[in-house]
Design an enzyme around this catalytic site. Structure first.
Site, PDB file in Angstrom:
ATOM      1  N   CYS A   1      -2.175   8.873  -7.648  1.00 58.92           N
ATOM      2  CA  CYS A   1      -3.712   9.222  -6.608  1.00 58.92           C
ATOM      3  C   CYS A   1      -4.703   9.678  -6.669  1.00 58.92           C
ATOM      4  CB  CYS A   1      -3.760   8.985  -5.520  1.00 58.92           C
ATOM      5  SG  CYS A   1      -4.963   8.291  -3.916  1.00 58.92           S
TER       6      CYS A   1
ATOM      7  N   ASN B   1      -2.955   3.089 -12.998  1.00 57.04           N
ATOM      8  CA  ASN B   1      -3.414   3.383 -12.433  1.00 57.04           C
ATOM      9  C   ASN B   1      -5.112   3.577 -12.355  1.00 57.04           C
ATOM     10  OD1 ASN B   1      -4.152   4.230  -9.172  1.00 57.04           O
ATOM     11  ND2 ASN B   1      -2.449   5.377  -8.797  1.00 57.04           N
TER      12      ASN B   1
ATOM     13  N   GLY C   1      -7.652  -4.015 -14.593  1.00 57.73           N
ATOM     14  CA  GLY C   1      -8.420  -4.686 -14.976  1.00 57.73           C
ATOM     15  C   GLY C   1      -7.979  -6.294 -14.978  1.00 57.73           C
TER      16      GLY C   1
ATOM     17  N   ASN D   1     -13.572   3.967  -6.034  1.00 55.56           N
ATOM     18  CA  ASN D   1     -12.646   3.688  -5.129  1.00 55.56           C
ATOM     19  C   ASN D   1     -12.282   5.517  -4.917  1.00 55.56           C
ATOM     20  OD1 ASN D   1      -9.674   4.487  -3.803  1.00 55.56           O
ATOM     21  ND2 ASN D   1      -9.840   2.992  -5.779  1.00 55.56           N
TER      22      ASN D   1
ATOM     23  N   GLY E   1     -10.859  -2.676 -12.154  1.00 54.85           N
ATOM     24  CA  GLY E   1     -11.542  -3.553 -12.604  1.00 54.85           C
ATOM     25  C   GLY E   1     -11.916  -3.531 -13.684  1.00 54.85           C
TER      26      GLY E   1
ATOM     27  N   GLY F   1      -8.302   8.005  -0.063  1.00 58.27           N
ATOM     28  CA  GLY F   1      -6.893   8.830  -0.200  1.00 58.27           C
ATOM     29  C   GLY F   1      -6.191   8.240   0.533  1.00 58.27           C
ATOM     30  N   LEU F   2      -5.416   7.217   0.187  1.00 59.59           N
ATOM     31  CA  LEU F   2      -3.747   6.911   1.114  1.00 59.59           C
ATOM     32  C   LEU F   2      -4.345   6.767   2.691  1.00 59.59           C
ATOM     33  CD1 LEU F   2      -1.951   9.060  -1.074  1.00 59.59           C
ATOM     34  CD2 LEU F   2      -2.602   6.710  -1.802  1.00 59.59           C
TER      35      LEU F   2
ATOM     36  N   LYS G   1       4.739   5.290 -11.320  1.00 56.49           N
ATOM     37  CA  LYS G   1       2.779   5.071 -11.366  1.00 56.49           C
ATOM     38  C   LYS G   1       2.772   6.483 -12.054  1.00 56.49           C
ATOM     39  CE  LYS G   1      -1.018   2.059  -9.517  1.00 56.49           C
ATOM     40  NZ  LYS G   1      -0.789   1.613  -8.419  1.00 56.49           N
TER      41      LYS G   1
ATOM     42  N   LYS H   1       0.396  -1.137  -0.105  1.00 56.59           N
ATOM     43  CA  LYS H   1      -0.339  -0.109  -0.181  1.00 56.59           C
ATOM     44  C   LYS H   1       1.322   1.151  -0.082  1.00 56.59           C
ATOM     45  CE  LYS H   1      -3.636   2.449   0.906  1.00 56.59           C
ATOM     46  NZ  LYS H   1      -4.262   3.301  -0.872  1.00 56.59           N
TER      47      LYS H   1
END
Ligand SMILES: Cc1cc2nc3c(=O)[nH]c(=O)nc-3n(C[C@H](O)[C@H](O)[C@H](O)COP(=O)(O)OP(=O)(O)OC[C@H]3O[C@@H](n4cnc5c(N)ncnc54)[C@H](O)[C@@H]3O)c2cc1C
Ligand SMILES: Cc1cc2nc3c(=O)[nH]c(=O)nc-3n(C[C@H](O)[C@H](O)[C@H](O)COP(=O)(O)OP(=O)(O)OC[C@H]3O[C@@H](n4cnc5c(N)ncnc54)[C@H](O)[C@@H]3O)c2cc1C
Ligand SMILES: Cc1cc2nc3c(=O)[nH]c(=O)nc-3n(C[C@H](O)[C@H](O)[C@H](O)COP(=O)(O)O)c2cc1C
Ligand SMILES: Cc1cc2nc3c(=O)[nH]c(=O)nc-3n(C[C@H](O)[C@H](O)[C@H](O)COP(=O)(O)O)c2cc1C
Ligand code: FES
Ligand code: FES
Lengths: 328, 293, 328, 293
Positions: A144, A206, A258, A83, A231, A86-87, A179, A59
């Site tokens: 994010c 992401n 996904g 989702n 997904g 919020g980290l 990322k 994470k």
């Protein structure tokens, strides 16, 4: 796109060499967990043997612990989920003192995901973790969608990415994986900026910014207006971005978005990914990553591929994008 | 509190029976394969439709009964087919299979001292009947308060009456409209009932969040302990996604901050408890009921 | 996001006023067909009464007829479909001489979609069609992902969009609707450029670039590498972009992306869309657009909304995006 | 050629029967509601699973039989459960419902003069048996060539034998491996058969594209006409999405360019014909077989 697979006879699964390399890091296979979908690794350790995975991406950790966003944090959509976590994370201190030792015991190859609102925060993290023996590589979360500061849009600027990576590069000799967010006009530009900045690889991609409404309450289904979509719904989009990024840079690409099956993983590899991450699928099926690995190995054996790495980018040449017979 | 010894597994279970249960609810019984630990009252599982499924994520469902049929563990659920996922579950025929991840979360601490008062709202009755059974086994009778808006929503009333009578427990009915039992809600019922019971009371409750908040406030105001089974939208159900936060009370927050990792072995978030792993059963003082949705 | 719907008593469906306005064009209701998913209107005329729809948006027409891309042109994905049609269309001449007269007979309100590889081509189209009595408004397709030239990426440049619209603005007095690509870093910028250029509305959004692989043949499932993703899979993404665009501009937004039900349509309207388009859903169910219209009317009546237009942007204020109780 | 009078509708049909048919195929019969036009041989429909469906788009399926049961129109399909959609169709029980859009496309022009030769590959047998029935009704017998890789893939052979015998038509079997009938493919069979038949021949064929291309080339080389039922990935099935192109032959291309709108009332694309509306049945000279996939 061109067809390059030789039609070969099936071989034994044992003969399939799945190893891949990201910078200096040799991975026994290309199946990684996706950050934020496998906790800090040990949550699933009683059902998944972490040592068989290519690596566990933890994470995203930030300098200070973060409690995360107010409810509601998840919402299902057609073949996907939004989702807005919020980290939420335990922060640098506890990550180093509690989480890394446990992962070491489980014999996992660890890729630590780090996130920051500023280049300086990332430098603090890498300054502290850059030489930790338990960390094989770092994934820098430049993408994010669920934080007010230092989120995907902040990091969509190629110049900022490049500058930041130059700064980070000095702090560790481990591979640095950037990322990336898919929500950019041209992912080739952010990918190239990362390569110029000294990243050893980029992860594409992401989650995508999305929104779902609770019509009866006339507000977002999430506590914040928007969240990140993941997904199967995003697989075609992630695959396109992975293909574009890998065509634009010389460093490896890690595919994400996904992936649910061995075939999905191989699709990313065929368009140029060196490794892939299993994310949302793990929420559905805790053993998803190891199943994906097994399915991939079986497919390769059945199709007579002794070396996975020879399939990387098998379908890649952008020149072959045009139809065989052009027509007005 | 969350425990670090995890016993949950994901298995494929067989549908044993499925039937209408009244008031729009259904009763589902699954036969579990060996290796699946017996859930305790208040725990839940994640039900995952076999592919191709019309939904992506598994559906959390409270365990409503646990029994042994021969060597087989049979787990029962009382549920309402409200949307795509539960409606698809409702179409499963006996003999078909479904994925089950569990047992998940923290159940009711049924060994707490005091006079047990079980407070059920609507379908919340099921895990509490299961709790009543367990209490009866350790020879503790309970007061069972069962409330609903109107008589027809007292789901499974006949069964509740029978099972509680067998165990010597006492059933108290309450309906908002007075169509059955006491006219009023379960908290008004608690007000009436409490003076007649030997303190301290220990309340176990399951029902809509609004009711649970009222029960929690009543307990805190009246010096009782109360364990409340909460719900939240969930993705993983196993503490990993951090998707199911419930607001901690100031008291709980301070305790997490003070004791750190020990107080919250999983992640130690002082602000939010996770419904799936810190709960779903919470003692009243653990949550900030003003911020519970 | 804030809750603004009054809890009202149900009213009769007849009392619900669905009319909305886009520039000078008054629409009897906000349900439009999406370009490229309803042909030139008459293909479905034997099962759908076109006159009850807000408007029919026709397939994008180009100056010259286009034969479109080589097979394969469509591929299904999780809750979505990829298409690579390549703007197959009959061309300006036959559009004007054959298609428009038929639509006029069917009493449809027509929004003509026009597409070009250059600003000049768009000017040629609008020069020819700008005063056609049968056309109520124009949608300018700045966002086709499936053409080599003049596609979504070409038009992702705000300055180019603005300049082009200034040029087009002079050629017609009908409303001009700019259809935007979602594949940009910040849709607020392209939307604002359209507003500055003189557009009367923007459509958010066209399809997302995606890719699906045929692993056994090691090539794209489409004839070209990538296609455009549409359908329920993209709804959360389209909704987020529609919400962002409508918060950034003063002109109306037309929502598009994954709309299948009356509730879907209302979600777009609640985040700020003045009208919405039904696309892929029509391939599944030819009568989708009229069903969406009926479902929307029923919902509004049941919730006591006498005026649809009062719901536009009901959930909009970006300031309300933050959670009610902020926390570190 | 496409016609501008459209008769298709989308309706909800009832599953009448569904069963295994051998060689991995299934037979499905749907009872259509009033208002659904009777399809002709070579036409197809789009089958749409009721919600919640695991797939988004409808699945194109050739009509394999049309009959009347009482006042009801019954339409039959012979299909292979190859993927998510068709496997979900395979699970439909009698009495359940499914959406049907149709009839779609251009069927076989069975009134063309000449000696009818029907050439079937694998599941292509079904629409051709239907065609044989129609020909028999207008008192035309046919030669029926049925080919497959091996004997076990001659799907529904018993039924074919019986139905053709009843109509006085002649069945010629061919297998690549010689396990049944003539050893060789259907084109080699045509070579052997043609000299014995009165010309001109008019061929109706259905099967894999490779076989159809070979039949088409044979027909063009031997002065026969051939009508071939093609397939393509589809979205709408109704000519709207332009998603199902097949390459036109140079001859067809020139004709479309010369005659314009008249030759192609729907869209008049000189380069590509649409499988769903210009076809799925095409005369050999309409397509460029070198570019057919
Ligand atoms: C710990 C836990 C235990 C539960 N136990 C039971 C039970 O014993 N019996 C039972 O009938 N239901 C129970 N639920 C609720 C159940 O999980 C939801 O009804 C189910 O997920 C809805 O899925 P769906 O696909 O049918 O509906 P969806 O289409 O997903 O949603 C339909 C409606 O249900 C609401 N909903 C969705 N998810 C949840 C959720 N997690 N909790 C509450 N509402 C939700 C949606 O907001 C929507 O209004 C429990 C939930 C949790 C978290
Ligand atoms: C005009 C027409 C008539 C047809 N008639 C029949 C019939 O009578 N019986 C029958 O069994 N099938 C028929 N098909 C094929 C049938 O439509 C496909 O098998 C079906 O769409 C596959 O859906 P799925 O969800 O099961 O598989 P998917 O999961 O969608 O795909 C599984 C496999 O089938 C292939 N496939 C997908 N779509 C098609 C398609 N349209 N055509 C061919 N292959 C496809 C995929 O490439 C993949 O390899 C016909 C197709 C067309 C276009
Ligand atoms: C609940 C959730 C939490 C996530 N948290 C993180 C995170 O902390 N850091 C990160 O880089 N990505 C995070 N992601 C993104 C995933 O790592 C992954 O890139 C994305 O979900 C797409 O892959 P998938 O479709 O397989 O899930 C998160 C995704 C989800 C669904
Ligand atoms: C097959 C197909 C063809 C399309 N053709 C066009 C087009 O010609 N012009 C255009 O502006 N949009 C075109 N679109 C985009 C749609 O109009 C719509 O914006 C998009 O599909 C998203 O909406 P949906 O999810 O409801 O389909 C096309 C979409 C599909 C699926
Ligand atoms: S549902 Fe994932 S943490 Fe609770
Ligand atoms: S499938 Fe849409 S045009 Fe043929």
């Amino acid at each position: 796109m061109s067809h390059v697979t030789p039609k070969s006879k099936p071989i034994s699964e044992k003969r399939v060499d799945l190893s891949v390399r990201i910078g200096k890091l040799q991975l026994k296979n290309p199946i990684l967990t996706a950050s934020g979908t496998f906790g800090y690794g040990d949550e699933y350790a009683h059902v998944v043997d972490l040592s068989v995975l290519g690596a566990v991406v933890t994470k995203t950790v930030t300098v200070k612990p973060r409690p995360g966003n107010a409810p509601t944090r998840v919402a299902e959509t057609a073949s996907g989920m939004l989702n807005s976590i919020g980290l939420e994370n335990v922060g640098l201190e506890r990550f180093r003192s509690e989480k890394l030792p446990r992962l070491a015991k489980l014999k996992a190859t660890v890729i630590a995901s780090i996130g920051g609102e500023t280049p300086e925060e990332l430098e603090t993290l890498l300054g502290a973790l850059g030489n930790e023996p338990g960390v094989g590589a770092f994934e820098v979360n430049f993408s994010c969608p669920n934080v007010a500061a230092g989120g995907a849009r902040f990091w969509a600027d190629p110049a900022r990415l490049e500058r930041t990576l130059v700064g980070l590069r000095r702090l560790t000799d481990r591979p640095l994986i950037a990322k990336l967010s898919p929500d950019v006009t041209d992912i080739r530009e952010t990918a190239r900026a990362c390569e110029r900045g000294g990243a050893d690889a980029v992860t594409a991609v992401n989650t995508f910014v999305g929104l779902a409404l609770d019509l009866d309450r006339m507000r977002s289904k999430l506590g914040k207006a928007t969240g990140g979509l993941s997904g199967p719904a995003i697989k075609p989009l992630a695959l396109a971005r992975c293909w574009e990024a890998s065509g634009a840079i010389g460093i490896p690409v890690v595919g994400s978005g996904g992936i649910v099956s061995g075939r999905d993983a191989l699709e990313f590899i065929a368009v140029g990914a060196t490794a892939v991450q299993v994310g949302t699928a793990t929420f559905v099926e805790p053993e998803a990553a190891t199943r994906v690995l097994a399915e991939m190995r079986t497919w390769l054996a059945q199709h007579g591929h002794a070396k996975l790495s020879s399939l990387i980018g098998a379908v890649q040449a952008p020149a072959a994008q045009e139809p065989a017979k052009p027509h007005a | 509190m969350a425990t670090t010894t995890r016993t949950w597994r994901q298995v494929s279970a067989r549908v044993r029976t499925q039937r209408e249960y009244g008031a729009g609810f259904r009763w589902l019984e699954l036969e579990m394969p060996a290796g699946f630990a017996a859930p305790v009252a208040g725990q839940f599982v994640q039900l995952l439709l076999d592919p191709p499924s019309p939904v992506l994520l598994p559906r959390p469902m409270s365990v409503a009964s646990v029994s042994k049929k021969g060597t087989k563990l049979v787990v029962g659920f009382l549920y309402a087919p409200v949307g795509t996922g539960t409606q698809a579950i409702a179409r499963l025929e006996p003999g078909s299979t479904i994925g089950v991840t569990g047992p998940l979360g923290q159940g009711y601490p049924l060994d707490e001292p005091g006079t047990p008062v079980l407070v059920a709202g609507g379908r919340g009755v099921a895990p509490l009947l299961m709790a009543a059974d367990v209490l009866a086994k350790s020879r503790r009778r309970c007061e069972f308060v069962f409330g609903a808006r109107t008589a027809s929503l007292l789901v499974g009333l006949a069964e509740a009456r029978e099972r509680l009578a067998k165990r010597g427990s006492k059933l108290h009915l309450a309906t908002d409209d007075g169509t059955r039992g006491f006219k009023g809600n379960v908290v008004q019922m608690l007000d009436r009932l409490a003076p007649k019971l030997a303190g301290p009371l220990v309340i176990y409750s399951c029902g809509p969040h609004g009711m649970l908040a009222a029960v929690a406030r009543w307990a805190m105001a009246n010096g009782a302990r109360a364990h409340l089974a909460m719900e939240s939208v969930m993705a993983c159900g196993t503490g990993v996604c951090r998707g199911c936060p419930l607001p901690r009370s100031a008291e709980a927050r301070d305790r997490v901050l003070a004791t750190g990792a020990d107080a919250a072995p999983l992640q130690g978030n002082p602000e939010w408890a996770m419904c799936c792993t810190d709960g779903p059963v919470f003692e009243a003082r653990e949550l900030d009921w003003d911020r519970v949705e």
